[in-house]
Design an enzyme around this catalytic site. Structure first.
Site, short mmCIF file in Angstrom:
data_model
loop_
_atom_site.label_atom_id
_atom_site.label_comp_id
_atom_site.label_asym_id
_atom_site.label_seq_id
_atom_site.Cartn_x
_atom_site.Cartn_y
_atom_site.Cartn_z
N ASP A 22 0.80 -1.23 0.00
CA ASP A 22 0.00 0.00 0.00
C ASP A 22 0.84 1.29 0.00
O ASP A 22 1.40 1.67 1.04
CB ASP A 22 -0.92 0.04 1.22
CG ASP A 22 -1.81 -1.19 1.35
OD1 ASP A 22 -1.32 -2.32 1.15
OD2 ASP A 22 -3.00 -1.03 1.69
N GLU A 51 -4.18 1.79 -3.20
CA GLU A 51 -5.47 2.23 -2.64
C GLU A 51 -5.36 3.47 -1.78
O GLU A 51 -6.36 4.14 -1.52
CB GLU A 51 -6.13 1.10 -1.83
CG GLU A 51 -5.44 0.82 -0.52
CD GLU A 51 -6.42 0.43 0.60
OE1 GLU A 51 -7.61 0.35 0.35
OE2 GLU A 51 -5.94 0.22 1.72
N ASN A 52 -4.14 3.79 -1.31
CA ASN A 52 -3.94 4.98 -0.47
C ASN A 52 -3.03 6.01 -1.16
O ASN A 52 -2.53 6.92 -0.51
CB ASN A 52 -3.28 4.59 0.86
CG ASN A 52 -3.98 3.47 1.57
OD1 ASN A 52 -3.46 2.35 1.65
ND2 ASN A 52 -5.17 3.73 2.07
N ASN A 79 -10.16 -1.47 -0.08
CA ASN A 79 -11.41 -0.89 0.42
C ASN A 79 -11.49 0.62 0.17
O ASN A 79 -12.58 1.19 0.19
CB ASN A 79 -11.57 -1.18 1.91
CG ASN A 79 -10.39 -0.71 2.74
OD1 ASN A 79 -9.25 -1.08 2.44
ND2 ASN A 79 -10.64 0.10 3.74
N HIS A 80 -10.34 1.27 -0.08
CA HIS A 80 -10.36 2.71 -0.37
C HIS A 80 -10.47 3.00 -1.88
O HIS A 80 -10.25 4.14 -2.30
CB HIS A 80 -9.10 3.38 0.18
CG HIS A 80 -9.08 3.45 1.69
ND1 HIS A 80 -10.00 4.19 2.40
CD2 HIS A 80 -8.29 2.85 2.61
CE1 HIS A 80 -9.76 4.06 3.69
NE2 HIS A 80 -8.74 3.25 3.85
N HIS A 160 -6.76 -8.27 -0.05
CA HIS A 160 -6.81 -7.05 0.77
C HIS A 160 -7.77 -7.28 1.92
O HIS A 160 -8.99 -7.18 1.77
CB HIS A 160 -7.27 -5.89 -0.13
CG HIS A 160 -7.00 -4.55 0.47
ND1 HIS A 160 -5.77 -3.93 0.37
CD2 HIS A 160 -7.78 -3.72 1.18
CE1 HIS A 160 -5.83 -2.77 0.98
NE2 HIS A 160 -7.04 -2.61 1.49
N HIS A 185 -3.46 -4.28 3.23
CA HIS A 185 -4.48 -3.57 4.01
C HIS A 185 -4.07 -3.24 5.43
O HIS A 185 -4.38 -2.16 5.91
CB HIS A 185 -5.83 -4.30 4.03
CG HIS A 185 -6.87 -3.63 4.89
ND1 HIS A 185 -7.44 -2.42 4.56
CD2 HIS A 185 -7.43 -3.99 6.08
CE1 HIS A 185 -8.32 -2.08 5.51
NE2 HIS A 185 -8.33 -3.00 6.43
N HIS A 187 -1.13 -2.67 6.52
CA HIS A 187 0.01 -1.75 6.42
C HIS A 187 1.18 -2.20 7.29
O HIS A 187 2.13 -1.45 7.48
CB HIS A 187 -0.39 -0.31 6.76
CG HIS A 187 -1.33 0.31 5.78
ND1 HIS A 187 -1.57 1.66 5.70
CD2 HIS A 187 -2.09 -0.25 4.81
CE1 HIS A 187 -2.44 1.92 4.74
NE2 HIS A 187 -2.79 0.76 4.19
FE LIG Z 1 -4.13 0.46 2.62
FE LIG Z 2 -7.23 -1.07 2.88
#
Ligand SMILES: [Fe+2]
Ligand SMILES: [Fe+2]
Length: 279
Positions: A22, A51-52, A79-80, A160, A185, A187
């Site tokens: 991520d 995703e981030n 999820n983001h 994830h 996810h 991190h």
């Molecule tokens: Fe993430």
């Molecule tokens: Fe995530």
């Protein structure tokens, strides 16, 4: 350049894949941009979970271009995925693999097959459901649907998910049918890098690429205030020393033959490999 002897007709060089965990905000993007051009020739295909990448929440064009400009060939999400609405203008880009089981209505693609040297590499982005949004579709059924297709080559799954138990269970269920399952996810990189009994390469979480002294990428001040007081507080992407967390894989004949964790910080002259496992 090493040339195989003629007696090894049919010899195939392993395809080298780097998966970057991520990428969090500008600090994460900047570290990728600073480091990847120096090492990208060591890899045939580079995937990053993005995703981030845009301010900690989702992906926009600027972040996509920063990553692909540094040498990333494909990005996965999580999820983001939908947090930054620019994503909806980008999903026609075949380099973007969004969560496969996020929504039946979702535009874009949840898996994609890429040609990498002698191999085909299929990248899948799956979401877990334990401690996650229970509305996501069943990830087992979603992955089964992908595996019904032909000519997938080596199947790489970015799972994830929050719970290590969910990551292990799905990975063992698909052991031998996919080349690798690497979690994202949380991190936080895990040290459980290994091969499962039927040959799937596995690691519960790759860890993130972002600021070390942070709340998984966000500033500590606001995050601690929210947790300590139960009151709302705006949080921002943390600033400071960053670390790149990745997993490197070698693939031959659609199977992973080597998996190793790879990290880099600005303090390192080069990256650091640890936890290498071969089969
Ligand atoms: Fe993430
Ligand atoms: Fe995530």
């Amino acid at each position: 350049m090493f040339a195989p002897p003629s007696s090894l007709a049919g010899y195939r060089r392993a395809v080298r894949v780097l998966f970057i965990g991520d990428v969090f905000g500008k600090p994460g993007r900047s570290l990728v941009a600073a480091h990847l051009p120096r090492v990208k020739s060591n890899y045939d295909f580079i995937i990053a979970n993005a995703e981030n990448a845009a301010g900690g929440f989702g992906l926009n064009r600027e972040a996509l271009e920063a990553l692909t400009g540094a040498g990333v060939h494909a990005v996965t999400l999580g999820n983001h995925a939908w947090d930054n609405k620019e994503i909806f203008k980008l999903l026609d880009d075949p380099r973007i693999i969004r969560p496969l089981n996020a929504s039946l209505e979702a535009p874009g693609r949840g898996w994609g097959t890429f040609t990498v040297g002698n191999e085909k590499l299929t990248v899948v982005n799956l979401l877990g459901r334990v401690f996650m949004n229970p509305a996501y579709d069943n990830p087992y059924n979603a992955l089964e649907g992908v595996l019904e297709h032909r000519d997938l080559g080596a199947v790489f799954v970015d799972f994830h998910a929050e719970a290590t138990s969910e990551k292990a269970c799905l990975s063992y269920h698909f052991d031998g049918r996919v080349a690798a399952v690497i979690g994202t996810h949380t991190h936080v990189a895990t040290a459980d890098t290994r091969f499962l009994p039927l040959g799937t390469a596995f690691q519960s979480d790759s860890g993130m690429t972002g600021v070390i002294d942070s709340s998984i990428g966000m500033s500590l001040e606001g995050s601690i205030y929210k947790l300590r007081t139960g009151l709302p507080m705006k949080t921002e992407v943390a600033l400071g020393r960053s670390k790149l967390n990745a997993v490197a894989l070698e693939i031959t004949d659609s199977k992973v033959t080597k998996i190793v964790r790879y990290t880099y910080t600005e303090d390192d002259a080069t990256g650091v490999f640890e936890g290498e496992v071969r089969r």
